[in-house]
Design an enzyme around this catalytic site. Structure first.
Site: not given
Ligand code: ZN
Length: 358
Positions: A169-170, A219, A223, A310
């Site tokens: 993620d991210d 995602h 965010h 991440h």
């Protein structure tokens, strides 16, 4: 009085002159647009002719904005499924393919459909595809238009062997490329739940991830906790990211992971894609420790798991470089979320939440 008439006359004159000027300008602009269109048509016809004579010469259709046909590629158990946009007046579509080591394209199919399943691909091999829509010859001698090129590696997995989905993620971020290199080396795939705001900065990593067979999920753009947004706000976060991805890989995100895993009925309805959470949380963002990230994965991993990490932290990257070979050693196949669902016989549904495939 005379002066007033003079003034009015002058006003009328200057207004009509302005109108005349405007019309003249308009004519010039229409004429020059026409000219550009003509020269463009000529250019396309010449390039199409050149390419049809010798296919080793690549067409001048570069990128998605200039392409006449939009080609996208999806990996499945049986091979690659190619989907491309229809071209008016086209009699049939020719699918061309080459491997990394080949210099010339080979015609693999000629079909009147706008979808083609290539089952002749070999595991571990990277292919480049291009589709040509064949047109009847006319005065302009345009005999075909070409799609964008799509490059992707095919890896065949065994549905009877255990598998795991690593998810990041991210990102993408500066550590993503090292993770991609390792995944490619071990014929492993991962799913990247990217942020639209990061995609802009790391376009080549997104393209590379897709080319080695990874899956690109969304995602959101910023965010943001989607459950706090209006319906319009949720759609914007998804669509904005999809538009960026479409320019890079030919289609939008296949999955969505809402930030923090926060989901409500509005989110489920509006993201219009399968929603993927996780069942193994490495807490890498909290510990920022290579050791504990590695340990958390290896201690908890089992068949059908979705592991959360991440790719924006260096210790995570360092841990992943050890996790991938170790999982392979233990007999795990490292697959994308969609591959795992497919190999386990699950059809992913839009708006439904999945946290594992055990
Ligand atoms: Zn996140």
């Amino acid at each position: 009085m005379k002066e007033v008439i003079k003034k009015i006359n002058f006003k009328v004159l200057s207004v009509s002159f302005a109108v005349f000027l405007l019309i003249a300008l308009l004519c010039i602009s229409i004429f020059s647009e026409d000219k550009t269109d003509q020269s463009l048509a000529k250019k396309v016809s010449v390039s199409a002719m050149a390419v049809s004579d010798d296919y080793s010469e690549s067409s001048d259709v570069k990128g998605f904005t200039d392409s006449k046909i939009k080609l996208s590629l999806k990996s499945s158990i049986n091979g690659f499924t190619l989907e491309y946009t229809a071209v008016q007046n086209s009699t049939n579509y020719e699918v061309y393919r080459k491997t990394e080591s080949e210099t010339e394209y080979t015609l693999v199919a000629s079909t009147d459909k706008t979808e083609y399943l290539d089952e002749t691909v070999k595991s571990g091999e990277t292919y480049v595809y291009e589709v040509k829509a064949v047109l009847n010859q006319d005065e302009s001698h345009i005999n075909g238009v070409y799609s964008n090129k799509v490059e992707k590696k095919f890896v065949k997995f065994d549905k009877n062997k255990k598998m795991v989905a690593l998810t990041f993620d991210d990102g993408p971020d500066k550590y993503t490329s090292a993770i991609l290199k390792c995944l490619d080396k071990y014929d492993a795939h991962a799913t990247f739940f990217v942020l639209g705001s990061q995609v802009k900065k790391f376009k080549s990593d997104v393209k590379n991830a897709y080319s080695i067979g990874c899956e690109i999920g969304s995602h959101t753009y910023d965010h943001i906790n989607l459950t706090l947004l209006s319906k319009k706000g949720i759609k914007k976060q998804i669509n904005k990211t999809d538009d960026l991805l479409e320019d890079i890989i030919g289609h939008g995100a296949t999955l969505v992971r809402p930030p923090y895993g926060y989901v409500n009925s509005n989110v489920k309805k509006l993201v219009n894609k399968p929603i993927i959470t996780w069942n193994v949380d490495t807490r890498d963002w909290q510990t920022k420790s290579e050791k504990s990230t590695y340990k958390n994965v290896m201690k908890e991993v089992s068949d059908g798991d979705i592991i959360l990490m991440h790719d924006i932290h260096e210790p995570t990257k360092n841990a992943v470089l050890k996790i991938i070979p170790e999982l392979k050693k233990q007999g795990y196949q490292i697959v994308t979320v969609s591959e795992m669902a497919e190999y386990k016989g699950i059809t992913l549904k839009n708006g439904k939440v999945y946290r594992e495939f055990n």
